[in-house]
Design a protein around this motif. Structure first.
Motif, mmCIF file in Angstrom:
data_model
loop_
_atom_site.group_PDB
_atom_site.id
_atom_site.type_symbol
_atom_site.label_atom_id
_atom_site.label_comp_id
_atom_site.label_asym_id
_atom_site.label_seq_id
_atom_site.Cartn_x
_atom_site.Cartn_y
_atom_site.Cartn_z
ATOM 1 N N GLN A 91 0.337 -1.051 0.429
ATOM 2 C CA GLN A 91 0.328 0.210 -0.095
ATOM 3 C C GLN A 91 0.887 1.460 -0.294
ATOM 4 O O GLN A 91 2.055 1.239 1.172
ATOM 5 C CB GLN A 91 -0.761 0.131 1.037
ATOM 6 C CG GLN A 91 -2.200 1.531 1.355
ATOM 7 C CD GLN A 91 -2.583 1.042 3.030
ATOM 8 O OE1 GLN A 91 -2.505 0.375 3.382
ATOM 9 N NE2 GLN A 91 -3.974 2.014 2.808
ATOM 10 N N SER A 92 0.409 2.590 -1.067
ATOM 11 C CA SER A 92 1.285 3.381 -0.634
ATOM 12 C C SER A 92 0.175 4.503 -0.937
ATOM 13 O O SER A 92 -0.936 4.494 -1.667
ATOM 14 C CB SER A 92 2.395 3.775 -1.535
ATOM 15 O OG SER A 92 1.762 3.603 -2.798
ATOM 16 N N LEU A 93 0.113 5.852 -1.027
ATOM 17 C CA LEU A 93 -0.257 7.124 -0.369
ATOM 18 C C LEU A 93 1.156 7.947 -0.219
ATOM 19 O O LEU A 93 1.791 8.872 -0.154
ATOM 20 C CB LEU A 93 -0.405 6.994 0.841
ATOM 21 C CG LEU A 93 -2.022 7.907 1.704
ATOM 22 C CD1 LEU A 93 -3.211 7.674 1.162
ATOM 23 C CD2 LEU A 93 -2.467 7.100 2.549
ATOM 24 N N HIS A 94 -0.006 8.451 -1.708
ATOM 25 C CA HIS A 94 0.962 10.643 -3.108
ATOM 26 C C HIS A 94 0.474 10.873 -1.676
ATOM 27 O O HIS A 94 -1.137 11.552 -1.482
ATOM 28 C CB HIS A 94 0.928 10.229 -3.660
ATOM 29 C CG HIS A 94 1.223 8.931 -4.377
ATOM 30 N ND1 HIS A 94 3.408 8.391 -4.367
ATOM 31 C CD2 HIS A 94 0.786 7.906 -4.878
ATOM 32 C CE1 HIS A 94 3.094 7.471 -5.405
ATOM 33 N NE2 HIS A 94 1.793 6.707 -5.475
ATOM 34 N N MET A 95 1.515 12.069 -1.170
ATOM 35 C CA MET A 95 1.006 13.414 -1.089
ATOM 36 C C MET A 95 1.702 14.766 -1.408
ATOM 37 O O MET A 95 2.814 14.553 -1.780
ATOM 38 C CB MET A 95 1.356 14.060 0.738
ATOM 39 C CG MET A 95 1.508 14.552 1.582
ATOM 40 S SD MET A 95 2.016 14.238 3.400
ATOM 41 C CE MET A 95 1.415 16.253 3.888
ATOM 42 N N ARG A 96 0.996 15.344 -1.270
ATOM 43 C CA ARG A 96 2.066 16.465 -2.404
ATOM 44 C C ARG A 96 2.036 17.322 -1.042
ATOM 45 O O ARG A 96 1.266 18.418 -0.476
ATOM 46 C CB ARG A 96 0.500 16.756 -3.181
ATOM 47 C CG ARG A 96 1.371 17.928 -3.730
ATOM 48 C CD ARG A 96 0.292 18.495 -5.293
ATOM 49 N NE ARG A 96 -1.266 18.764 -5.010
ATOM 50 C CZ ARG A 96 -2.058 19.429 -6.115
ATOM 51 N NH1 ARG A 96 -1.335 19.047 -7.359
ATOM 52 N NH2 ARG A 96 -3.076 19.658 -5.741
ATOM 53 N N ILE A 97 3.316 17.822 -1.141
ATOM 54 C CA ILE A 97 3.262 18.200 0.522
ATOM 55 C C ILE A 97 3.280 20.300 0.095
ATOM 56 O O ILE A 97 3.293 20.805 0.919
ATOM 57 C CB ILE A 97 4.587 18.370 0.775
ATOM 58 C CG1 ILE A 97 6.234 17.859 0.227
ATOM 59 C CG2 ILE A 97 4.668 17.307 1.346
ATOM 60 C CD1 ILE A 97 7.121 18.135 0.843
ATOM 61 N N ALA A 98 3.136 20.713 -1.340
ATOM 62 C CA ALA A 98 3.840 21.822 -2.254
ATOM 63 C C ALA A 98 2.933 21.681 -3.931
ATOM 64 O O ALA A 98 3.722 20.783 -4.183
ATOM 65 C CB ALA A 98 5.229 22.368 -1.853
ATOM 66 N N HIS A 99 2.783 22.988 -4.489
ATOM 67 C CA HIS A 99 3.001 22.877 -5.934
ATOM 68 C C HIS A 99 2.173 24.345 -5.775
ATOM 69 O O HIS A 99 1.745 25.336 -4.867
ATOM 70 C CB HIS A 99 1.906 21.942 -6.312
ATOM 71 C CG HIS A 99 -0.058 21.810 -5.684
ATOM 72 N ND1 HIS A 99 -0.868 22.578 -6.598
ATOM 73 C CD2 HIS A 99 -0.578 21.754 -5.082
ATOM 74 C CE1 HIS A 99 -1.556 22.834 -6.046
ATOM 75 N NE2 HIS A 99 -1.499 22.460 -5.287
ATOM 76 N N GLY A 100 2.163 24.937 -7.581
ATOM 77 C CA GLY A 100 1.884 25.971 -7.519
ATOM 78 C C GLY A 100 2.933 26.973 -8.186
ATOM 79 O O GLY A 100 2.929 28.206 -8.584
ATOM 80 N N ALA A 101 4.461 26.440 -8.008
ATOM 81 C CA ALA A 101 5.460 27.616 -7.848
ATOM 82 C C ALA A 101 6.402 26.497 -8.901
ATOM 83 O O ALA A 101 6.644 24.995 -8.206
ATOM 84 C CB ALA A 101 6.185 28.550 -7.367
ATOM 85 N N PRO A 102 7.321 26.665 -9.335
ATOM 86 C CA PRO A 102 8.465 25.905 -9.475
ATOM 87 C C PRO A 102 9.527 25.409 -8.436
ATOM 88 O O PRO A 102 9.778 26.099 -7.717
ATOM 89 C CB PRO A 102 9.188 27.000 -10.549
ATOM 90 C CG PRO A 102 8.872 28.145 -10.567
ATOM 91 C CD PRO A 102 7.687 28.211 -9.788
ATOM 92 N N VAL A 103 10.007 24.145 -8.619
ATOM 93 C CA VAL A 103 10.774 23.228 -7.789
ATOM 94 C C VAL A 103 11.382 22.779 -8.503
ATOM 95 O O VAL A 103 11.593 22.303 -9.333
ATOM 96 C CB VAL A 103 9.171 21.769 -7.977
ATOM 97 C CG1 VAL A 103 10.480 21.034 -6.241
ATOM 98 C CG2 VAL A 103 9.006 22.530 -6.599
ATOM 99 N N LYS A 104 12.695 23.206 -6.878
ATOM 100 C CA LYS A 104 14.066 22.607 -7.503
ATOM 101 C C LYS A 104 14.574 22.156 -6.978
ATOM 102 O O LYS A 104 14.723 21.862 -5.771
ATOM 103 C CB LYS A 104 14.897 24.363 -8.357
ATOM 104 C CG LYS A 104 15.718 23.671 -9.286
ATOM 105 C CD LYS A 104 16.335 25.193 -9.628
ATOM 106 C CE LYS A 104 17.277 25.732 -8.375
ATOM 107 N NZ LYS A 104 18.156 27.675 -9.050
#
Lengths: 480, 515
Positions: free
Chosen positions: B456-469
């Motif tokens: 079982q795995s669960l994805h969590m989006r911890i930030a979005h909406g701006a460029p990630v590097k």
């Protein structure tokens, strides 16, 4: 002339306290705090909790005391989102706030809530201030009923706006009734049936007290679109025709339950709020079992007698108490019969000119001459009073003036009084105990509000009625 | 014995008083509950009708208030009110409105003419389509208060459609539309077509006091302004209305009604016209054109700052700009703040410095989202924080997937500091989400409280909406302002999102720090 003047002065001083049999007192609030009270909960040990529109919960000790200057307050919780509905059960305060129903617990017993448990948040909010949630006490099965005001009081932008949801103790959220516009409060009668107030506006010709029969439609079709998102209510929603009448649409719409008691706009109230059954068994005067209604704009309390005829609720509304210091929103009754009233004027002004208030009303045991009940009969109405009547006046049909009307059911905001009729009292018969009169009335109309003015009536001791008008809504005639 | 004459007088008097009483009781029923039996209102609550400028003058303003209601801030007899009067148009008949308004205009010290049923009926047709209550600003624009008649009177607008390369000679053209503009306001926004048109506004410019008047004109695109037949402003060409082309002109004017004319031309794209007048006796900020909202729309509430106190956090549940409607704002004594979204199970927005100003929400009815009071605001994105996906690179769902059975469970306030620890359940796994503030960072500990099924795995989006590097192992930059560190989970970097994958009931640390 002097006697007239005296009477006039006397009536003025009565007006100042609202009612000769009741005493109203302001309960001091914590200094420097903005206490716009939206919820009240009765707690054990004579404590009373209030929740403010700014989102704080405070616990008051001494609100029952004889010396109100000894009242103390402690802050129990903070940071809630405009709560309108609160009760205490076991060790917890349950608060209905805009986004959710919350259980507040004090796990470390330091007098401050430290666990904010979300019981449910199964409804939508969009950021519109009008999307209020009003919560009830737990019903006989422990379920709290939550009313979801329409977006902007007219639309349904987020899920289940315009619906009543029943929340079980473990958080199951069951769609229970629909067709709600802009509620002001919810409560149960002694039989355990739920009632709420809905304010004059779109599809509400006048404000009224409505019966939240499970599965019912209450008149405003804005929330009908959520019908397909639920399975608790069977059948199909039917939108009422515009510019119609409630009585006409009842035949078209199977789920439609008519307003139990219309609160004639302007004549009796403008913004009904709290719904509270007097269950004091006489400790709050002679009206045990009747419904008390808050009225925000006029800062008043009204009184409703309800009865079930052919399975449908109907009844009469009477004016009752007045002179409160802000617009009344919540009301609760303590075990000793004390009525606690909270008020706020923010956003909606009221005659009581203060920004907020917390008050209590107690019965002083003094006799006064009031309508007690108004019941429908096969050929008229039975009236009961709180005192014995002067027989000759009571038995004169000319002592009773009646008028009847209804409202347009429409998508527009409110309605004038229409389809006016003049019912006529043809016979009045006093009961052997001298406290009831049976009226024979010609010209009653189904679906109409029936206004009865009895200003000529006198008690045996010569008093006139404190409130001379009754407004009975006829949804059904008793079966012949 | 009553003589016949006396009897007659008596009956006339009686009849008159019956009428009076009937009007008064209609007043009490329709208006008196709020505005008082004496028409004096309640200070700070209900404005007075007694000797009120809103009752005076032409009847339409008063009739419209009753028909449609009025809401928002309003000045009456120099005092500020802010409230909503509900519309009465649907609940009162024309005759009742006429009767009660005539009563108001003849009582409480008011000495105004009566209002007839016909006037009400006419007013009703004028605004038949309007559903919303008036604002004081809108209403006075159409029906000015006495003594505030517009400077431009008998104003007529003409619209011409056609493709020109500059402002054409309008004398030679036939207008496609002609309108009277009773509010004296020149609007170029009401035309049927939004490009390739010209307009001519003509009317009387009313000068009450002799002196120097200054006109300030800006337009997109061209405009010519004439006073008393003389062109005083010429703004040619195509151009934006951003202040770069503003023309100011001072003219000496004598009292009287001077012929006024303004010709306007719009090529394509944005259109606009702004004409401001200053001069002796002219109220401040007098415009002959509609004012853009941003100019006039100031705050109507007093500031109510909320800050952490005595080493304990401040909590503020309300509509916070940058995250969802179910926001739980937390202000930490350490000087950092965040809003947790109970809709998304995410930290939606973090900032430093001041926490929140509750003035917007705690004044009047509290409409709208309030932006944080502090600085260094960083948006971490909206939408569900958790998803069940075959790969973290798959399209992120817009709402919680039903199979997640996502449920927000609330929060516990930790001992001493009152810091909230958020609880929720996703995909059968109960998670506690603990936040620890630092002076320049926010530490977040994601702790699954139940074991995952194998695989079982669960994805969590911890930030979005701006460029990630990615800048180092486990260290990432979000936009220009934030560094995000992840410990204890596999991290996937997408161009504009950072996703971690939870597979075990072991804690994951996330640190958001300002650069």
């Amino acid at each position: 002339m002097i006697r007239l003047l005296l009477l006039f002065l006397l009536s003025l001083s009565l007006a100042a306290v609202g009612h000769p049999s009741y005493q109203r007192e302001e309960i001091p609030l914590p200094e420097g705090e903005v206490m716009e009270i939206g919820s009240i909960a009765i707690m054990p040990d004579q404590k009373v909790a209030v929740a403010t529109r700014r989102g704080d919960v405070w616990i008051c000790e001494g609100a029952y005391g004889d010396d109100l200057s000894q009242v103390t307050w402690s802050k129990f919780a903070t940071g809630l989102h405009e709560p309108f509905g609160m009760d205490f059960l076991d060790d917890s305060l349950y608060v209905t706030q805009r986004p959710e129903l919350t259980r507040l617990r004090d796990m470390d017993k330091d007098g401050v809530a430290d666990l904010y448990e979300t019981v449910t948040q199964d409804w939508g909010i969009s950021g519109d201030y009008h999307e209020y949630a009003f919560g009830s006490l737990p019903d006989g099965e422990g379920n709290r009923w939550v009313l979801l005001c329409l977006t902007g009081s007219s639309g349904a932008r987020t899920d289940f706006r315009g619906w009543c949801m029943r929340v079980t103790p473990d958080g199951e959220t069951i769609p229970t009734a629909y067709g709600i516009r802009s509620p002001g409060g919810i409560g149960f009668n002694q039989a355990g049936d739920a009632f709420y107030t809905d304010n004059q506006g779109l599809w509400n010709g006048s404000s009224s007290l409505k019966w939240l029969k499970p599965g019912s439609f209450q008149g405003n079709p804005a929330g009908n679109k959520f019908f397909k998102k639920q399975s608790a209510i069977q059948g199909k929603p039917v939108a009422p025709n515009d510019e119609s009448r409630v009585i006409t649409e009842l035949d078209r719409i199977p789920h439609y339950v008519p307003p139990a008691v219309v609160i004639p706009h302007g004549k009796v109230g403008r913004s009904p709020s709290a719904v509270l059954a007097d269950q004091s068994e006489g400790k709050f005067g002679p009206f045990n079992g009747q419904i008390l209604l808050g009225e925000q704009t006029a800062s008043e309390v009204q009184r409703v007698f309800l009865e079930k005829v052919n399975g449908v609720y109907q009844g009469a509304v009477f004016k009752f108490l007045k002179g409160f210091r802000a617009g009344i929103v919540p009301m609760k009754q303590g075990d000793d019969g004390t009525l606690f009233v909270g008020g706020t004027n923010r956003g909606w002004a009221s005659s009581g000119g203060k920004r907020f208030t917390f008050e209590r009303v107690r019965w002083n045991g003094k006799k006064s001459f009031e309508f007690h009940e108004m019941k429908i009969t096969r050929d008229g109405f039975d009236l009961t009073f709180t005192d014995k009547l002067d027989k000759s006046i009571a038995e004169d049909p000319a002592s009773y003036k009646m008028a009847a009307w209804t409202y347009i059911l429409r998508s527009g905001y409110g309605s004038p009084e229409v389809d006016e009729a003049i019912p006529v009292v043809t016979e009045a018969k006093l009961s052997p105990d001298g406290k009831s009169v049976s009226l024979k009335v010609k010209g009653r109309v189904k679906g109409h509000v029936h206004h009865l003015n009895a200003k000529l009536l006198k008690s045996e001791s010569g008093a006139t009625l404190i409130h001379k008008d009754a407004y009975y809504t006829i949804n059904e005639f008793p079966e012949q | 014995m009553i003589s016949p004459t006396k009897g007659l007088i008596l009956s006339v008097l009686l009849a008159a008083s019956t009428v009076l009483f009937a009007d008064h009781s209609l007043y009490m029923q329709s208006c008196g509950a709020c505005h008082g039996a004496d028409g004096k209102g309640v200070e700070g609550q209900f404005p007075p009708l007694a000797e009120s400028e809103w009752v005076e003058g032409a009847p339409d303003r008063l009739i419209q208030i009753v028909l449609k209601g009025i809401t928002g801030p309003i000045q009456v007899k120099g005092k500020a009110y802010n409230l909503a009067m509900p519309p009465q148009g649907m609940s009162m008949k024309d005759q009742q409105i006429a009767k009660v308004l005539s009563y108001v205009r003849a009582n409480f010290g008011n000495k105004e003419t009566a209002i007839t049923t016909e006037m009400v009926a006419h007013a009703r047709t004028q605004t038949k389509k309007r559903k919303k209550p008036w604002s004081a600003e809108e209403l006075t624009a159409l029906y000015p208060l006495p003594g505030r008649e517009p400077m431009l009177q008998n104003l007529v607008s003409k619209v011409y459609y056609g493709k020109w390369k500059s402002l054409p000679d309008l004398d030679k053209l036939e207008p496609d539309a002609v309108e009277e503009e009773h509010n004296g306001i020149m609007s170029v926004h009401r035309t049927a077509k939004k490009d390739h048109f010209a307009m001519r506004f003509s009317g009387d410019f009313v000068v009450k006091t002799e002196g120097t008047y200054r006109f300030t004109l800006d337009a997109d695109d061209s405009a010519d302004l004439f006073i008393a037949g003389e062109r005083i402003i010429h703004l040619p060409g195509k151009g934006p209305m951003n202040g770069s082309r503003v023309i100011k002109k001072e003219v000496a004017l004598k009292p009287g009604r001077l012929a006024f004319q303004l010709d306007y031309w719009e090529y394509a794209g944005q259109e606009g016209l702004s004409v401001r007048v200053e001069g002796p006796g002219v109220p401040k900020d007098t415009f002959l054109t509609p004012q853009t909202k941003s100019k006039k729309k100031g705050r109507t509430w007093e500031s109510i700052p909320i800050e952490a106190k005595d080493g304990k956090v401040a909590l503020y549940r309300n509509f916070i700009a940058g995250t969802s409607a179910r926001a739980i704002g937390v202000g930490y004594p350490e000087g950092v703040n965040l809003a947790f979204s109970a809709d998304d199970f995410s930290v939606g927005i973090i900032w430093r410095g001041k926490f929140m100003d509750a003035g917007r929400h705690w004044t009047d009815r509290g409409q709208g989202f309030q932006a944080p009071a502090g600085k260094d605001v960083a948006l971490l994105g909206q939408g569900p924080a958790y998803a069940l996906l075959d790969s973290p690179k798959e399209k992120w769902p817009k709402a919680f997937q039903p199979e997640l059975e996502a449920r927000f469970l609330g929060y516990r306030l930790l001992d001493g500091t009152g810091r909230p620890e958020f609880h929720y359940k996703v995909s059968g796994i109960r998670i506690s989400d603990t936040i620890t503030p630092q002076s320049d960072a926010i530490l977040r500990l994601i702790q699954p409280r139940s074991e995952f099924d194998s695989g079982q795995s669960l994805h969590m989006r911890i930030a979005h909406g701006a460029p990630v590097k990615k800048v180092a192992e486990g260290t990432y930059e979000l936009g220009e302002t934030l560094t995000i560190k992840v410990e204890g989970a596999v991290t996937t970097v997408l161009p504009r999102a950072l996703i971690i994958t939870l597979t075990h009931a072991s804690p994951v640390g996330i640190t958001y720090s300002w650069k």
